[in-house]
Motif scaffolding. Structure first.
Motif, PDB file in Angstrom:
ATOM      1  N   GLN A 239       0.965  -1.044   0.042  1.00 28.11           N
ATOM      2  CA  GLN A 239      -0.023  -0.169   0.062  1.00 28.11           C
ATOM      3  C   GLN A 239       0.951   1.149  -0.026  1.00 28.11           C
ATOM      4  O   GLN A 239       1.922   1.269   0.766  1.00 28.11           O
ATOM      5  CB  GLN A 239      -0.845  -0.102   1.204  1.00 28.11           C
ATOM      6  CG  GLN A 239      -1.979   1.060   1.261  1.00 28.11           C
ATOM      7  CD  GLN A 239      -2.753   0.912   2.399  1.00 28.11           C
ATOM      8  OE1 GLN A 239      -3.685   2.041   2.693  1.00 28.11           O
ATOM      9  NE2 GLN A 239      -2.887  -0.357   3.213  1.00 28.11           N
ATOM     10  N   ILE A 240       0.495   2.366  -0.885  1.00 27.04           N
ATOM     11  CA  ILE A 240       1.406   3.383  -1.081  1.00 27.04           C
ATOM     12  C   ILE A 240       0.433   4.534  -0.798  1.00 27.04           C
ATOM     13  O   ILE A 240      -0.348   4.830  -1.550  1.00 27.04           O
ATOM     14  CB  ILE A 240       2.128   3.561  -2.331  1.00 27.04           C
ATOM     15  CG1 ILE A 240       2.825   2.365  -2.615  1.00 27.04           C
ATOM     16  CG2 ILE A 240       2.907   4.754  -2.506  1.00 27.04           C
ATOM     17  CD1 ILE A 240       3.196   2.203  -4.235  1.00 27.04           C
ATOM     18  N   SER A 241       0.835   5.386   0.380  1.00 23.80           N
ATOM     19  CA  SER A 241      -0.242   6.553   0.578  1.00 23.80           C
ATOM     20  C   SER A 241       0.611   7.906   0.709  1.00 23.80           C
ATOM     21  O   SER A 241       1.741   7.803   1.279  1.00 23.80           O
ATOM     22  CB  SER A 241      -0.857   6.389   2.145  1.00 23.80           C
ATOM     23  OG  SER A 241      -1.414   5.193   2.229  1.00 23.80           O
ATOM     24  N   VAL A 242       0.138   8.720   0.007  1.00 23.94           N
ATOM     25  CA  VAL A 242       1.209   9.953  -0.567  1.00 23.94           C
ATOM     26  C   VAL A 242       0.483  11.031  -0.003  1.00 23.94           C
ATOM     27  O   VAL A 242      -0.382  11.404  -1.079  1.00 23.94           O
ATOM     28  CB  VAL A 242       1.918   9.682  -1.869  1.00 23.94           C
ATOM     29  CG1 VAL A 242       2.893  10.855  -1.960  1.00 23.94           C
ATOM     30  CG2 VAL A 242       2.614   8.514  -1.923  1.00 23.94           C
ATOM     31  N   ASN A 243       0.580  11.963   0.680  1.00 21.21           N
ATOM     32  CA  ASN A 243      -0.017  13.232   0.998  1.00 21.21           C
ATOM     33  C   ASN A 243       0.963  14.435   0.042  1.00 21.21           C
ATOM     34  O   ASN A 243       1.856  14.510   0.242  1.00 21.21           O
ATOM     35  CB  ASN A 243       0.366  13.340   2.541  1.00 21.21           C
ATOM     36  CG  ASN A 243      -0.556  14.778   2.896  1.00 21.21           C
ATOM     37  OD1 ASN A 243       0.236  15.847   3.001  1.00 21.21           O
ATOM     38  ND2 ASN A 243      -1.754  14.792   3.049  1.00 21.21           N
ATOM     39  N   VAL A 244      -0.178  15.048  -0.527  1.00 22.14           N
ATOM     40  CA  VAL A 244       0.499  16.098  -1.484  1.00 22.14           C
ATOM     41  C   VAL A 244      -0.234  17.490  -1.118  1.00 22.14           C
ATOM     42  O   VAL A 244      -1.683  17.349  -0.872  1.00 22.14           O
ATOM     43  CB  VAL A 244       0.501  15.682  -2.966  1.00 22.14           C
ATOM     44  CG1 VAL A 244       1.742  14.802  -2.976  1.00 22.14           C
ATOM     45  CG2 VAL A 244      -0.745  15.277  -3.522  1.00 22.14           C
ATOM     46  N   PRO A 245       0.259  18.629  -1.687  1.00 20.18           N
ATOM     47  CA  PRO A 245      -0.747  19.599  -1.846  1.00 20.18           C
ATOM     48  C   PRO A 245      -2.017  19.546  -2.618  1.00 20.18           C
ATOM     49  O   PRO A 245      -1.991  18.767  -3.493  1.00 20.18           O
ATOM     50  CB  PRO A 245       0.000  20.827  -2.440  1.00 20.18           C
ATOM     51  CG  PRO A 245       1.498  20.347  -2.066  1.00 20.18           C
ATOM     52  CD  PRO A 245       1.640  18.772  -2.172  1.00 20.18           C
ATOM     53  N   SER A 246      -3.163  19.988  -2.323  1.00 19.92           N
ATOM     54  CA  SER A 246      -4.551  19.693  -2.829  1.00 19.92           C
ATOM     55  C   SER A 246      -4.470  19.774  -4.436  1.00 19.92           C
ATOM     56  O   SER A 246      -5.135  18.996  -4.883  1.00 19.92           O
ATOM     57  CB  SER A 246      -5.662  20.529  -2.465  1.00 19.92           C
ATOM     58  OG  SER A 246      -6.298  20.031  -1.106  1.00 19.92           O
ATOM     59  N   LYS A 247      -3.742  20.744  -4.908  1.00 17.99           N
ATOM     60  CA  LYS A 247      -4.089  20.963  -6.375  1.00 17.99           C
ATOM     61  C   LYS A 247      -3.279  19.918  -7.168  1.00 17.99           C
ATOM     62  O   LYS A 247      -3.087  19.656  -8.515  1.00 17.99           O
ATOM     63  CB  LYS A 247      -3.825  22.279  -6.896  1.00 17.99           C
ATOM     64  CG  LYS A 247      -2.436  23.035  -6.705  1.00 17.99           C
ATOM     65  CD  LYS A 247      -2.322  24.291  -7.020  1.00 17.99           C
ATOM     66  CE  LYS A 247      -0.751  24.813  -7.064  1.00 17.99           C
ATOM     67  NZ  LYS A 247      -0.816  26.112  -7.552  1.00 17.99           N
ATOM     68  N   LEU A 248      -2.316  19.138  -6.549  1.00 19.91           N
ATOM     69  CA  LEU A 248      -1.595  18.086  -7.179  1.00 19.91           C
ATOM     70  C   LEU A 248      -2.161  16.699  -7.057  1.00 19.91           C
ATOM     71  O   LEU A 248      -2.774  16.407  -6.143  1.00 19.91           O
ATOM     72  CB  LEU A 248      -0.168  18.037  -6.563  1.00 19.91           C
ATOM     73  CG  LEU A 248       0.751  19.486  -6.760  1.00 19.91           C
ATOM     74  CD1 LEU A 248       2.043  19.455  -6.252  1.00 19.91           C
ATOM     75  CD2 LEU A 248       0.870  19.811  -8.439  1.00 19.91           C
ATOM     76  N   THR A 249      -1.652  15.582  -8.089  1.00 18.49           N
ATOM     77  CA  THR A 249      -2.160  14.422  -7.941  1.00 18.49           C
ATOM     78  C   THR A 249      -0.870  13.420  -7.716  1.00 18.49           C
ATOM     79  O   THR A 249       0.092  13.542  -8.466  1.00 18.49           O
ATOM     80  CB  THR A 249      -2.713  13.980  -9.208  1.00 18.49           C
ATOM     81  OG1 THR A 249      -4.122  14.885  -9.244  1.00 18.49           O
ATOM     82  CG2 THR A 249      -3.341  12.556  -9.165  1.00 18.49           C
ATOM     83  N   ASN A 250      -0.944  12.627  -6.936  1.00 16.78           N
ATOM     84  CA  ASN A 250       0.146  11.723  -6.840  1.00 16.78           C
ATOM     85  C   ASN A 250      -0.402  10.228  -7.511  1.00 16.78           C
ATOM     86  O   ASN A 250      -1.441   9.896  -7.111  1.00 16.78           O
ATOM     87  CB  ASN A 250       0.655  11.248  -5.330  1.00 16.78           C
ATOM     88  CG  ASN A 250       1.463  10.112  -5.384  1.00 16.78           C
ATOM     89  OD1 ASN A 250       2.594  10.232  -5.883  1.00 16.78           O
ATOM     90  ND2 ASN A 250       1.094   8.805  -5.191  1.00 16.78           N
TER      91      ASN A 250
END
Ligand SMILES: [Zn+2]
Length: 548
Positions: free
Chosen positions: A187-198
């Motif tokens: 499982q890979i969980s990646v938190n990024v600024p809202s306007k970006l997609t990981n």
């Protein structure tokens, strides 16, 4: 991927590359303790088998900073109490926790030895959480000199991607950084600024809004190698299609920068064409559960499993160039075809030790011409692979150094491909060859293997003892050379520049008649019809010849 860059340079600055290659040769015969810790199955790795990772991180683009944790589940194979986890400075391993208890860590360069206090009983599945943070090494020239690429797109949005083949996944996340042991699922969980997609590997399970950030959680249901795990962060748009494949419906998903959507819709028409050709030659795509994705990145590309990355500029060839010089290399997008070919050879069948990386690059370079074979015919395919011979340097053997994380020569690409093309001639039955390639992907399905296993498999399946064939092409830089002489009506011929016992037959055309010759190390003799006999050696065989 990796060393294609060196091939690309060859066209422009060959003398420099040769000097550099010689430099590498002398330098790389000496290895350090860190190379051994990185490249061998140490006692601190051997006793446990990876079952599951949950990599859970926050990526802060403004500060080029990554922080988070990795939950590592493993099965105990042998009782032991010290576990090696890899993480390369300047990333810091902050703490390791098991059953709520913080554990002692002895740091040794890239390796971190964690003392476990609970009993490790055989067959138990246990869990360890490691916390880490830091400014990861920035990629200098991704993907060859990898790390994290912190770029911006044309609109000024962050455009970020990881690449770490060779260097190792431990450049950006803590893991068991050796090829032999693939985690079963992840499982890979990646938190990024809202306007970006990981975009990572596998399928998107959910997106959680947390303040002005979003966490993208991806699930990988198949075994995956470390360098295949990736993060790609940008202002992505998504489009998709369903491919009617060998094992049913396969989701093909594409993530590209918003302003490249139309170009991508045109260029990525090659993806179903690739899938059709490769399922024909190699059998079913190995990761149906995880889907197939092509993801735009700010570097050339990489075989990240089920999220192959793409940066070839929406053009055919290798950045618009034909690596074969025959014109056929411009009939396909090199990065789509080559990197996706790795789904069968690198991601499905994976080398245990990177010394055997020819299994990845040799078969994948060979897949380029099988793509041509499927869509443009056998002649196109042969011309392409023969054309790529000009990239072969014969500087070092294809097999590198074991147990020190050191791959062999970049010849693993096109010498590897030409070796396999030569083998196809020896088999003399394309349908049999195709069945062998398909069976190989079933026999070694989702496994890590050694070169020896692949060599033995091919000997067994072809019914030809290929021991000396592989010793010659994989373990020496010598090209088998047919030496021959015609005296009146007698042809004499023999192999030179060979390993002991090498006796590969070759096809020749003598006076317009196809026939096999069976050269050996000592002279063989054949009577010819006339003194003016002509002899032509079939160019499909990667050999040299000289008339004396
Ligand atoms: Zn490759």
């Amino acid at each position: 991927m990796k060393t294609v860059y060196i091939l690309f340079l060859v066209f422009f600055i060959t003398p420099f590359v040769n000097i550099q290659a010689q430099g590498l040769l002398s330098e790389k015969t000496e290895f350090t303790r860190q190379d051994t810790l990185r490249g061998s199955i140490t006692p601190e790795r051997e006793w446990w088998d990876l079952t599951y990772y949950h990599l859970d991180i926050k990526v802060d683009p403004e500060n080029k900073f990554i922080s988070g944790k990795n939950t590592i589940q493993y099965k105990v194979l042998d009782q032991d109490s010290v576990m090696q986890i890899d993480l390369q400075p300047p990333m810091e391993l902050l703490k390791a926790v098991q059953n709520g208890q913080e554990l002692k860590i002895k740091h040794d360069g890239n390796a971190h030895f964690i003392s476990l206090s609970d009993n490790q009983n055989v067959d138990e599945v246990n869990e360890l959480i490691v916390h880490y943070q830091g400014h990861p090494r920035e990629a200098v020239k991704a993907p060859w000199d990898g790390g994290i690429s912190w770029k911006k797109d044309k609109n000024g949005n962050h455009f970020i991607a990881s690449s770490c083949q060779g260097l190792g996944a431990s450049v950006w996340w803590p893991c068991k950084d050796h090829m032999y042991d693939e985690v079963d699922s992840m499982q890979i969980s990646v938190n990024v600024p809202s306007k970006l997609t990981n975009v990572s590997n596998g399928r998107l399970r959910r997106v959680d809004q947390i303040g002005d950030t979003k966490t993208y959680t991806w699930i990988v249901k198949n075994p995956i190698n470390n360098y295949g795990v990736n993060i790609n962060i940008g202002d992505y748009v998504n489009f998709s299609e369903v491919y009617d494949g060998m094992a049913g419906n396969l989701d093909l998903d594409y993530y590209v920068l918003s302003y490249n959507l139309e170009k991508a819709k045109e260029q990525f028409k090659q993806v179903p064409m690739m899938m059709e050709a490769f399922e024909h030659w190699f059998g079913q795509y190995p990761f149906y559960k995880d889907s197939f994705k092509l993801v735009e990145v700010p570097y050339l590309g990489m075989e990240h499993q089920s999220s192959v990355t793409y940066g070839n500029g929406y053009q055919n060839g290798y950045l618009g160039n034909d690596l074969s010089g025959t014109g056929w290399g411009l009939k396909f997008d090199f990065i789509i075809i080559h990197e996706a070919g790795h789904e069968w050879f690198a991601n499905n069948i994976t080398n245990k030790d990177v010394a055997d990386m020819w299994i990845h690059e040799g078969f994948t370079a060979y897949s380029e011409n099988l793509y041509l074979d499927y869509h443009f015919g056998k002649q196109a395919s042969a011309e392409y692979v023969i054309g790529t011979r000009k990239n072969i340097q014969n500087d070092r053997p294809l097999i590198g150094y074991y147990d020190v994380n050191k791959e062999g020569s970049s010849d693993m690409y096109y010498k590897g491909a030409n070796m396999l093309h030569t083998l196809r001639q020896l088999i003399e039955d394309d349908e049999k060859w195709r069945k062998i390639l398909r069976k190989m992907n079933v026999t070694f399905y989702h496994q890590t293997v050694s070169s020896k296993q692949i060599e033995d498999f091919l000997s067994q399946e072809t019914g030809i003892d290929l021991t000396e064939f592989f010793n010659q092409y994989l373990r020496t830089t010598k090209v088998p050379t047919l030496e021959y002489t015609i005296n009146k009506k007698t042809l004499k011929y023999r192999w030179i520049s060979i390993v002991e016992g090498f006796d590969m037959p070759i096809q020749v055309i003598i006076n317009d008649e196809d026939m096999w010759l069976f050269p050996k190390a000592d002279w063989q003799t054949m009577n010819l019809e006339s003194k003016q006999s002509s002899i032509k050696i079939d160019p499909d065989f990667y050999i040299y010849s000289q008339k004396i």
